[in-house]
Design a protein around this motif. Sequence first.
Motif, PDB file in Angstrom:
ATOM      1  N   LEU A 142      -1.926  33.061  36.305  1.00 51.59           N
ATOM      2  CA  LEU A 142      -2.932  33.688  37.164  1.00 51.59           C
ATOM      3  C   LEU A 142      -2.306  34.706  38.104  1.00 51.59           C
ATOM      4  O   LEU A 142      -2.847  35.793  38.310  1.00 51.59           O
ATOM      5  CB  LEU A 142      -3.675  32.620  37.969  1.00 51.59           C
ATOM      6  CG  LEU A 142      -4.692  31.792  37.208  1.00 51.59           C
ATOM      7  CD1 LEU A 142      -5.211  30.662  38.086  1.00 51.59           C
ATOM      8  CD2 LEU A 142      -5.824  32.645  36.698  1.00 51.59           C
ATOM      9  N   ALA A 143      -1.159  34.354  38.669  1.00 48.28           N
ATOM     10  CA  ALA A 143      -0.468  35.292  39.563  1.00 48.28           C
ATOM     11  C   ALA A 143      -0.047  36.541  38.802  1.00 48.28           C
ATOM     12  O   ALA A 143      -0.173  37.666  39.311  1.00 48.28           O
ATOM     13  CB  ALA A 143       0.742  34.619  40.198  1.00 48.28           C
ATOM     14  N   PHE A 144       0.441  36.363  37.590  1.00 48.04           N
ATOM     15  CA  PHE A 144       0.873  37.512  36.794  1.00 48.04           C
ATOM     16  C   PHE A 144      -0.303  38.428  36.468  1.00 48.04           C
ATOM     17  O   PHE A 144      -0.197  39.648  36.590  1.00 48.04           O
ATOM     18  CB  PHE A 144       1.540  37.031  35.504  1.00 48.04           C
ATOM     19  CG  PHE A 144       2.171  38.151  34.726  1.00 48.04           C
ATOM     20  CD1 PHE A 144       3.452  38.565  35.024  1.00 48.04           C
ATOM     21  CD2 PHE A 144       1.487  38.792  33.707  1.00 48.04           C
ATOM     22  CE1 PHE A 144       4.040  39.600  34.317  1.00 48.04           C
ATOM     23  CE2 PHE A 144       2.056  39.819  32.997  1.00 48.04           C
ATOM     24  CZ  PHE A 144       3.347  40.226  33.304  1.00 48.04           C
ATOM     25  N   VAL A 145      -1.414  37.834  36.066  1.00 48.17           N
ATOM     26  CA  VAL A 145      -2.598  38.643  35.768  1.00 48.17           C
ATOM     27  C   VAL A 145      -3.062  39.379  37.022  1.00 48.17           C
ATOM     28  O   VAL A 145      -3.402  40.565  36.979  1.00 48.17           O
ATOM     29  CB  VAL A 145      -3.723  37.761  35.181  1.00 48.17           C
ATOM     30  CG1 VAL A 145      -5.039  38.512  35.131  1.00 48.17           C
ATOM     31  CG2 VAL A 145      -3.345  37.280  33.794  1.00 48.17           C
ATOM     32  N   GLY A 146      -3.054  38.693  38.162  1.00 47.20           N
ATOM     33  CA  GLY A 146      -3.486  39.316  39.408  1.00 47.20           C
ATOM     34  C   GLY A 146      -2.547  40.404  39.900  1.00 47.20           C
ATOM     35  O   GLY A 146      -2.979  41.368  40.529  1.00 47.20           O
ATOM     36  N   LEU A 147      -1.257  40.256  39.616  1.00 54.36           N
ATOM     37  CA  LEU A 147      -0.272  41.209  40.125  1.00 54.36           C
ATOM     38  C   LEU A 147       0.184  42.235  39.088  1.00 54.36           C
ATOM     39  O   LEU A 147       1.003  43.094  39.402  1.00 54.36           O
ATOM     40  CB  LEU A 147       0.961  40.452  40.633  1.00 54.36           C
ATOM     41  CG  LEU A 147       0.746  39.592  41.858  1.00 54.36           C
ATOM     42  CD1 LEU A 147       1.988  38.754  42.149  1.00 54.36           C
ATOM     43  CD2 LEU A 147       0.384  40.440  43.061  1.00 54.36           C
ATOM     44  N   SER A 170       3.199  43.293  29.646  1.00 50.11           N
ATOM     45  CA  SER A 170       2.682  42.372  28.641  1.00 50.11           C
ATOM     46  C   SER A 170       2.480  40.976  29.224  1.00 50.11           C
ATOM     47  O   SER A 170       3.317  40.461  29.974  1.00 50.11           O
ATOM     48  CB  SER A 170       3.641  42.304  27.459  1.00 50.11           C
ATOM     49  OG  SER A 170       3.228  41.305  26.543  1.00 50.11           O
ATOM     50  N   ILE A 171       1.395  40.360  28.839  1.00 53.92           N
ATOM     51  CA  ILE A 171       1.096  39.004  29.278  1.00 53.92           C
ATOM     52  C   ILE A 171       2.062  37.997  28.657  1.00 53.92           C
ATOM     53  O   ILE A 171       2.201  36.877  29.127  1.00 53.92           O
ATOM     54  CB  ILE A 171      -0.383  38.638  28.971  1.00 53.92           C
ATOM     55  CG1 ILE A 171      -0.845  37.409  29.739  1.00 53.92           C
ATOM     56  CG2 ILE A 171      -0.578  38.409  27.499  1.00 53.92           C
ATOM     57  CD1 ILE A 171      -1.118  37.665  31.160  1.00 53.92           C
TER      58      ILE A 171
END
Length: 102
Positions: A63-68, A83-84
């Motif tokens: 979630l943090a990665f997607v948000g940032l 990339s996710i």
Amino acid sequence: MFEWMAWTLPVAIFFGCVVLMLAGMTVWEIKSPTTLRRGWLPMETTRGDRLFIGLLLAAYVNLAFVGLSGKFAEWFKLDGDPSIWISFVVSMLLLAIVMRKG
């Protein structure tokens, strides 16, 4: 119905891994019941406890990665969002560490 969700291949693989881990842990628990153990977590835990903590950690990392990811693109001057798969690998490594050492 699911239009608001980002169902991509990495997300599907992530949830597939979660399902496989839960099934594997169930079989492992039936074959070899767990006992409490103290690692570097501040409490005694069982395998199931460590899996739950690790899954929460993995979810928060993703979630943090997607948000940032937009900020990462700005900070590192990338052409697009990173990339996710990066967050997937990081979250699975953290999960493995919690399961092994926690």
